[in-house]
Scaffold this motif. Structure first.
Motif, PDB file in Angstrom:
ATOM      1  N   ASP A 297       0.699  -1.172  -0.147  1.00 14.52           N
ATOM      2  CA  ASP A 297       0.032   0.021  -0.009  1.00 14.52           C
ATOM      3  C   ASP A 297       0.905   1.180   0.067  1.00 14.52           C
ATOM      4  OD1 ASP A 297       0.809  -0.575   2.568  1.00 14.52           O
ATOM      5  OD2 ASP A 297      -0.786   0.408   3.534  1.00 14.52           O
ATOM      6  N   ARG A 298       2.149   1.180   0.119  1.00 14.20           N
ATOM      7  CA  ARG A 298       2.977   2.386   0.239  1.00 14.20           C
ATOM      8  C   ARG A 298       4.478   1.966  -0.228  1.00 14.20           C
ATOM      9  NH1 ARG A 298       4.395   2.373   6.428  1.00 14.20           N
ATOM     10  NH2 ARG A 298       4.255   0.239   6.512  1.00 14.20           N
ATOM     11  N   GLY A 299       5.216   3.176  -0.302  1.00 15.32           N
ATOM     12  CA  GLY A 299       6.565   2.901  -0.699  1.00 15.32           C
ATOM     13  C   GLY A 299       6.762   2.284  -2.285  1.00 15.32           C
ATOM     14  N   LEU A 300       7.650   1.261  -2.344  1.00 15.76           N
ATOM     15  CA  LEU A 300       8.140   0.761  -3.852  1.00 15.76           C
ATOM     16  C   LEU A 300       6.816  -0.419  -4.251  1.00 15.76           C
ATOM     17  CD1 LEU A 300      11.577   0.254  -3.671  1.00 15.76           C
ATOM     18  CD2 LEU A 300      10.373   1.965  -5.035  1.00 15.76           C
ATOM     19  N   GLY A 301       6.155  -0.502  -3.157  1.00 14.16           N
ATOM     20  CA  GLY A 301       5.255  -1.588  -3.510  1.00 14.16           C
ATOM     21  C   GLY A 301       3.994  -0.924  -4.493  1.00 14.16           C
ATOM     22  N   GLN A 302       4.127   0.433  -4.440  1.00 18.20           N
ATOM     23  CA  GLN A 302       3.031   0.883  -5.471  1.00 18.20           C
ATOM     24  C   GLN A 302       3.501   1.068  -6.891  1.00 18.20           C
ATOM     25  OE1 GLN A 302       2.047   4.320  -3.460  1.00 18.20           O
ATOM     26  NE2 GLN A 302       0.151   3.501  -2.482  1.00 18.20           N
ATOM     27  N   VAL A 303       4.735   1.166  -6.851  1.00 20.48           N
ATOM     28  CA  VAL A 303       5.524   1.563  -8.291  1.00 20.48           C
ATOM     29  C   VAL A 303       6.319   0.394  -8.728  1.00 20.48           C
ATOM     30  CG1 VAL A 303       5.575   3.823  -8.016  1.00 20.48           C
ATOM     31  CG2 VAL A 303       7.525   2.828  -7.126  1.00 20.48           C
ATOM     32  N   TRP A 304       6.493  -0.656  -7.829  1.00 23.39           N
ATOM     33  CA  TRP A 304       7.432  -1.994  -8.406  1.00 23.39           C
ATOM     34  C   TRP A 304       6.863  -2.287  -9.725  1.00 23.39           C
ATOM     35  CZ3 TRP A 304      11.757  -2.651  -6.261  1.00 23.39           C
ATOM     36  CH2 TRP A 304      12.261  -3.828  -6.310  1.00 23.39           C
ATOM     37  N   PRO A 305       5.821  -2.815 -10.231  1.00 24.64           N
ATOM     38  CA  PRO A 305       5.629  -3.358 -11.503  1.00 24.64           C
ATOM     39  C   PRO A 305       5.645  -2.314 -12.370  1.00 24.64           C
ATOM     40  CG  PRO A 305       3.577  -3.626  -9.843  1.00 24.64           C
ATOM     41  CD  PRO A 305       4.496  -2.779  -9.257  1.00 24.64           C
ATOM     42  N   ALA A 306       5.461  -1.099 -12.199  1.00 26.49           N
ATOM     43  CA  ALA A 306       5.806  -0.061 -13.411  1.00 26.49           C
ATOM     44  C   ALA A 306       7.513   0.052 -13.384  1.00 26.49           C
ATOM     45  CB  ALA A 306       5.394   1.258 -13.025  1.00 26.49           C
ATOM     46  N   LEU A 307       8.296  -0.074 -12.255  1.00 25.92           N
ATOM     47  CA  LEU A 307       9.557   0.115 -12.485  1.00 25.92           C
ATOM     48  C   LEU A 307      10.186  -1.150 -13.349  1.00 25.92           C
ATOM     49  CD1 LEU A 307      10.568   1.311  -8.955  1.00 25.92           C
ATOM     50  CD2 LEU A 307      10.623   2.585 -11.066  1.00 25.92           C
ATOM     51  N   TRP A 308       9.543  -2.362 -13.012  1.00 25.05           N
ATOM     52  CA  TRP A 308      10.180  -3.529 -14.033  1.00 25.05           C
ATOM     53  C   TRP A 308       9.740  -3.478 -15.435  1.00 25.05           C
ATOM     54  CZ3 TRP A 308      13.823  -5.785 -12.128  1.00 25.05           C
ATOM     55  CH2 TRP A 308      13.742  -6.165 -10.763  1.00 25.05           C
ATOM     56  N   TRP A 309       8.674  -2.882 -15.681  1.00 26.30           N
ATOM     57  CA  TRP A 309       8.301  -2.483 -17.347  1.00 26.30           C
ATOM     58  C   TRP A 309       9.203  -1.551 -17.609  1.00 26.30           C
ATOM     59  CZ3 TRP A 309       6.466  -5.984 -20.234  1.00 26.30           C
ATOM     60  CH2 TRP A 309       5.204  -6.715 -19.857  1.00 26.30           C
ATOM     61  N   LEU A 310       9.437  -0.353 -17.093  1.00 23.15           N
ATOM     62  CA  LEU A 310      10.538   0.732 -17.273  1.00 23.15           C
ATOM     63  C   LEU A 310      11.986  -0.038 -17.542  1.00 23.15           C
ATOM     64  CD1 LEU A 310      10.516   3.498 -17.937  1.00 23.15           C
ATOM     65  CD2 LEU A 310      11.342   3.924 -15.346  1.00 23.15           C
ATOM     66  N   ALA A 311      12.180  -0.661 -16.649  1.00 23.61           N
ATOM     67  CA  ALA A 311      13.645  -1.545 -16.902  1.00 23.61           C
ATOM     68  C   ALA A 311      13.712  -2.342 -18.027  1.00 23.61           C
ATOM     69  CB  ALA A 311      13.916  -2.225 -15.406  1.00 23.61           C
ATOM     70  N   ILE A 312      12.720  -3.031 -17.991  1.00 30.13           N
ATOM     71  CA  ILE A 312      12.702  -3.782 -19.361  1.00 30.13           C
ATOM     72  C   ILE A 312      12.755  -3.020 -20.775  1.00 30.13           C
ATOM     73  CG2 ILE A 312      11.329  -5.600 -20.718  1.00 30.13           C
ATOM     74  CD1 ILE A 312      10.699  -6.715 -18.152  1.00 30.13           C
ATOM     75  N   LEU A 313      11.881  -2.152 -20.680  1.00 28.82           N
ATOM     76  CA  LEU A 313      11.705  -0.956 -21.914  1.00 28.82           C
ATOM     77  C   LEU A 313      13.335  -0.216 -22.021  1.00 28.82           C
ATOM     78  CD1 LEU A 313      10.179   0.594 -23.997  1.00 28.82           C
ATOM     79  CD2 LEU A 313       9.780   2.408 -22.259  1.00 28.82           C
ATOM     80  N   VAL A 314      13.935   0.146 -21.188  1.00 25.84           N
ATOM     81  CA  VAL A 314      15.361   0.693 -21.134  1.00 25.84           C
ATOM     82  C   VAL A 314      16.328  -0.281 -21.690  1.00 25.84           C
ATOM     83  CG1 VAL A 314      17.273   1.626 -19.932  1.00 25.84           C
ATOM     84  CG2 VAL A 314      15.174   2.581 -19.659  1.00 25.84           C
ATOM     85  N   ALA A 315      16.106  -1.523 -21.166  1.00 29.53           N
ATOM     86  CA  ALA A 315      17.241  -2.709 -21.534  1.00 29.53           C
ATOM     87  C   ALA A 315      16.857  -2.987 -22.947  1.00 29.53           C
ATOM     88  CB  ALA A 315      16.977  -3.858 -20.826  1.00 29.53           C
ATOM     89  N   THR A 316      15.642  -2.902 -23.484  1.00 27.50           N
ATOM     90  CA  THR A 316      15.406  -3.374 -24.938  1.00 27.50           C
ATOM     91  C   THR A 316      16.018  -2.221 -25.752  1.00 27.50           C
ATOM     92  OG1 THR A 316      13.330  -4.377 -24.349  1.00 27.50           O
ATOM     93  CG2 THR A 316      13.659  -3.758 -26.531  1.00 27.50           C
ATOM     94  N   CYS A 317      15.578  -1.098 -25.307  1.00 27.46           N
ATOM     95  CA  CYS A 317      16.287   0.104 -26.322  1.00 27.46           C
ATOM     96  C   CYS A 317      17.779   0.024 -26.238  1.00 27.46           C
ATOM     97  CB  CYS A 317      15.990   1.507 -25.492  1.00 27.46           C
ATOM     98  SG  CYS A 317      14.300   1.879 -25.660  1.00 27.46           S
ATOM     99  N   VAL A 318      18.658  -0.072 -25.099  1.00 23.62           N
ATOM    100  CA  VAL A 318      19.869  -0.255 -25.129  1.00 23.62           C
ATOM    101  C   VAL A 318      20.343  -1.284 -26.038  1.00 23.62           C
ATOM    102  CG1 VAL A 318      21.902  -0.663 -23.408  1.00 23.62           C
ATOM    103  CG2 VAL A 318      20.105   0.915 -22.858  1.00 23.62           C
ATOM    104  N   PHE A 319      19.687  -2.597 -25.928  1.00 22.63           N
ATOM    105  CA  PHE A 319      20.077  -3.765 -26.792  1.00 22.63           C
ATOM    106  C   PHE A 319      19.917  -3.372 -28.387  1.00 22.63           C
ATOM    107  CE2 PHE A 319      18.763  -7.657 -28.910  1.00 22.63           C
ATOM    108  CZ  PHE A 319      20.086  -8.199 -28.878  1.00 22.63           C
ATOM    109  N   PHE A 320      19.069  -2.719 -28.721  1.00 23.74           N
ATOM    110  CA  PHE A 320      18.697  -2.298 -30.323  1.00 23.74           C
ATOM    111  C   PHE A 320      19.689  -1.190 -30.397  1.00 23.74           C
ATOM    112  CE2 PHE A 320      14.542  -4.041 -29.780  1.00 23.74           C
ATOM    113  CZ  PHE A 320      14.721  -5.364 -30.663  1.00 23.74           C
ATOM    114  N   SER A 321      20.115  -0.204 -29.380  1.00 19.50           N
ATOM    115  CA  SER A 321      21.139   0.495 -30.066  1.00 19.50           C
ATOM    116  C   SER A 321      22.514   0.184 -30.141  1.00 19.50           C
ATOM    117  CB  SER A 321      21.256   1.699 -28.901  1.00 19.50           C
ATOM    118  OG  SER A 321      21.758   1.136 -27.797  1.00 19.50           O
TER     119      SER A 321
END
Length: 174
Positions: free
Chosen positions: A100-124
């Protein structure tokens, strides 16, 4: 052939000459402190000098007071800033991963963001390897491996410290 004699002489002669030197002159005694009546007579003979000395001491005391106040205020600001930093950087994993607070609320969004950044770095990196004519292909292959290792490490830590599993980090097996 005989060695040339030095003008300074031999060792015992030098020692005898050094011991025969007169001792240095003693330092003069310090000047005596003026007594009250001498000071009063000096004020009476030079009132302008006494007033300028008094004004100088008054200004000096004021400047010292202001500087001490600035120093005290700076120390208070530093103390409050460090207390705020201590409060903001307190690390409590149970509260950090609570749903209900802290990283528990944003944890799923952070994982998707990390995967998106990793994919962009891989293609670059693919574009960079093609532009270099194949040089750096090992970096291209090792990038996703490093990301996978980091992802597995963070997932294992977050699963081990999850408050939903045991309720407290003390019961954790890490």
């Amino acid at each position: 052939m005989t060695p040339a004699k030095s003008s300074e002489g031999t060792g015992p002669e030098l020692l005898a000459r050094w011991l025969a030197q007169p001792p240095p002159e003693p330092a003069p005694p310090p000047a005596p402190e003026p007594d009250f009546w001498s000071s009063a007579w000096g004020i009476a003979t030079d009132p302008g000098g006494a007033l300028s000395t008094a004004a100088t001491e008054y200004v000096k005391a004021g400047v010292v007071g202001v500087l001490e106040s600035v120093w005290t205020a700076g120390l208070a600001m530093l103390r409050d800033t460090l207390a705020l930093i201590d409060h903001l950087t307190r690390f409590d994993l149970v509260a950090l991963f609570a749903p209900d607070r802290g990283l528990g609320q944003v944890w799923p969004a952070l994982w998707w963001l990390a995967i998106l950044v990793a994919t962009c770095v891989f293609f670059s990196q693919i574009v960079a390897v093609v532009a270099r004519g194949g040089w750096g292909a090992s970096r291209l292959l090792l990038g996703p491996v490093h990301f996978g290792i980091a992802l597995a490490f963070i997932l294992s830590l977050s699963a081990g410290w999850s408050p939903r599993r045991t309720g407290s980090p003390a019961a954790c097996s890490i």
